[in-house]
Design an enzyme around this catalytic site. Structure first.
Site, PDB file in Angstrom:
ATOM      1  N   HIS A   1       0.875  -1.183   0.000  1.00 32.48           N
ATOM      2  CA  HIS A   1       0.000   0.000   0.000  1.00 32.48           C
ATOM      3  C   HIS A   1       0.908   1.228   0.000  1.00 32.48           C
ATOM      4  CE1 HIS A   1      -3.579  -2.429   1.289  1.00 32.48           C
ATOM      5  NE2 HIS A   1      -2.639  -3.175   1.853  1.00 32.48           N
TER       6      HIS A   1
ATOM      7  N   ASP B   1       2.522  -6.990   2.591  1.00 39.36           N
ATOM      8  CA  ASP B   1       1.352  -6.181   2.973  1.00 39.36           C
ATOM      9  C   ASP B   1       1.853  -4.867   3.604  1.00 39.36           C
ATOM     10  OD1 ASP B   1      -1.179  -5.220   3.460  1.00 39.36           O
ATOM     11  OD2 ASP B   1      -1.574  -6.537   5.166  1.00 39.36           O
TER      12      ASP B   1
HETATM   13  C1  NCD Z   1      -3.954  -2.355   5.264  1.00 36.07           C
HETATM   14  C2  NCD Z   1      -3.800  -0.830   5.043  1.00 36.07           C
HETATM   15  O1  NCD Z   1      -3.411  -0.136   5.978  1.00 36.07           O
HETATM   16  O2  NCD Z   1      -4.014  -0.399   3.916  1.00 36.07           O
HETATM   17  N1  NCD Z   1      -3.968  -2.589   6.674  1.00 36.07           N
HETATM   18  C3  NCD Z   1      -3.700  -3.757   7.295  1.00 36.07           C
HETATM   19  O3  NCD Z   1      -3.887  -3.801   8.507  1.00 36.07           O
HETATM   20  N2  NCD Z   1      -3.246  -4.816   6.658  1.00 36.07           N
HETATM   21  C4  NCD Z   1      -5.204  -2.864   4.590  1.00 36.07           C
HETATM   22  C5  NCD Z   1      -5.247  -4.369   4.471  1.00 36.07           C
HETATM   23  O4  NCD Z   1      -4.415  -4.969   3.794  1.00 36.07           O
HETATM   24  O5  NCD Z   1      -6.118  -5.003   5.055  1.00 36.07           O
HETATM   25 ZN    ZN Z   2      -3.011  -5.039   2.509  1.00 35.08          ZN
HETATM   26 ZN    ZN Z   3      -5.927  -6.883   3.782  1.00 33.51          ZN
END
Ligand code: NCD
Ligand code: ZN
Ligand code: ZN
Length: 452
Positions: A73, A305
């Site tokens: 992200h 992630d």
């Molecule tokens: C992610 C985000 O902050 O965009 N957060 C997380 O806790 N993993 C969103 C996601 O992947 O669920």
């Molecule tokens: Zn994510």
């Molecule tokens: Zn996620």
């Protein structure tokens, strides 16, 4: 035709081919490290030989293909105080990641072409590694034009950062998966079942876990596997889910994150909110089950992630958004795990590099003639302590502070060295969107290979 004419037009023998760049060391080819050299032409691997004269020699260092991180992200546009495409991709490069797939929960939420076009423009000016921009779905709207320029579709089965939830009953799920098969695009699921998630106030990690119990993931993963259709399950975290992964059918793949492999609700945090993430950190038995599943092939790959939030946002647990940064530290942490005997070297290369590439970006992921010359030079003896101060994400913190890691010394992106002895020497805009250059259908996606 006179015979000397013929000579002129005769193709040059291979030995006289000049490479743009050549490097040598212990290269990872066909599952093993061999002493050899890689010749590069036009950003592609053009030859693999015993030696190439004039090659830059990395001696005993190992040379691996660049890593594809299928889940990050980068917050751009909309939340650039947390990260932007420059800092995100810089962080990726330093962690040996030469291609990232960015998630759609930016602002505006990315599900229609105009938002994609905007993000494409932003990324094209800032990225220092290659990338693809994943599209989401909102109000059951799928934008065909956006999808064609995306590596995948992301579905959020439960609320998380960004606030988008895609509620799908079994019929809608089947419909969606059939449709996406026709488009030739993988569908990636944040797999937690809304039904089992509660929104109670949470003051610590145990309470956060209570709000998002194992059962929530188990239920979602069961539904996804029973669909019988190819799909990808993001960030798997629980004992129950990995048990279910034994039943997955053709083309069903899954990923695990370093934070779920290295941390639990009981870990020591400088600030507990740093461990607040969705799905939540769980118990030691879950963590151990994840390692088993990663080793035996039920889990196919590692994604970071990477979900940065600012230190200020993480100050109060109760109001802290969920998410942990990690694109820079994933490969370096796993290489140390290999040294400690937690994972075999060959399996580490599969889950970090080969499998995410096969699934999402087959032009990368192996040292093979014709592949992108994305290469990492790694000295396995150089173990360093992780210190947020030296990482490149805007987050400025990491839950892995103080842990041992092996960062790549040098990194090549399509034949160009972008990191040399730990210093960045690439440039903004060097990274390419690999899903916009080619006509629809030639986006590099292929059906995954079944493992195990
Ligand atoms: C992610 C985000 O902050 O965009 N957060 C997380 O806790 N993993 C969103 C996601 O992947 O669920
Ligand atoms: Zn994510
Ligand atoms: Zn996620």
């Amino acid at each position: 035709m006179p015979s000397d004419m013929q000579k002129t037009f005769y193709p040059r023998p291979l030995t006289s081919v000049k490479f743009d760049t050549a490097i040598s060391g212990r290269i990872y080819v066909n599952g093993e490290l061999i002493e050899g050299a890689i010749g590069i032409v036009d950003g592609k691997i053009a030859a693999i030989k015993k030696r190439i004269s004039g090659a830059r020699d990395y001696g005993d260092s190992i040379i691996l293909p660049g890593r594809v991180d299928p889940h990050v992200h980068f917050r751009d546009p909309g939340y650039t105080q947390k990260e932007d495409f420059l800092t995100g991709t810089l962080s990726a490069a330093f962690g040996g990641v030469t291609c990232i797939l960015d998630m759609p929960n930016t602002e505006p939420f990315l599900y229609r072409y105009p938002a994609l076009e905007e993000k494409e423009y932003i990324a094209s000016r800032k990225a220092v590694v290659d990338y693809g921009l994943i599209t989401g779905m909102k109000n059951r709207i799928l934008d065909e034009k956006a999808l064609k320029r995306s590596p995948a579709l992301k579905i959020f089965m439960a609320p998380t950062t960004g606030g988008i939830v895609n509620e799908l009953d079994d019929l809608a799920l089947q419909y969606l998966l059939n449709l996406m098969k026709d488009y030739g695009k993988p569908v990636i699921f944040h797999a937690e079942d809304m039904k089992f998630i509660s929104n109670e106030k949470t003051g610590n990690l145990i309470e956060h876990l209570r709000n998002r119990p194992n059962m929530a993931e188990e239920s979602a993963v069961r539904r996804l596997i029973s669909s019988g259709k190819p799909l990808h399950m993001a960030h798997i975290t629980s004992t129950e889910a990995v048990e279910l992964l034994k039943n997955r059918t053709y083309g069903q793949t899954s990923e695990v994150t370093p934070h779920h492999l290295f941390l639990t609700v009981d870990s020591d945090f400088e600030n507990e909110a740093y461990g607040r993430v969705n799905p939540p950190l769980r118990k030691k038995r879950d963590r151990d089950a994840l390692w088993d599943a990663l080793r035996d092939g039920r889990i196919d790959m590692i994604s970071s992630d990477h979900a940065p939030h600012t230190m200020e946002e993480k100050e109060e647990f109760e109001t802290a958004p969920s998410g942990i940064p990690g694109v820079e530290t994933a490969l370096p942490l796993i290489l140390v795990a290999v040294k400690k005997g937690l994972l075999e070297f060959k399996r580490a290369v599969e889950v970090l590099i080969e499998n995410p590439a096969k699934r999402f970006c087959p032009r990368k992921g192996s040292i093979e003639v014709g592949k992108d010359a994305d290469l990492l030079v790694i000295d396995m003896k150089k173990v360093r302590r992780i210190d947020a101060e030296y990482l490149h994400s805007k987050a400025g913190w990491t839950p892995f502070e103080g842990m041992d890691a092996i960062f790549p010394e040098s990194v090549y992106l399509r034949g160009k060295r972008i990191i040399k002895n730990g210093n960045f020497e690439g440039e903004k805009g060097l990274g390419e969107n690999l899903w916009t250059k080619h006509p629809a259908g030639h986006n590099g996606h292929s059906e995954p290979e079944r493992e195990g």
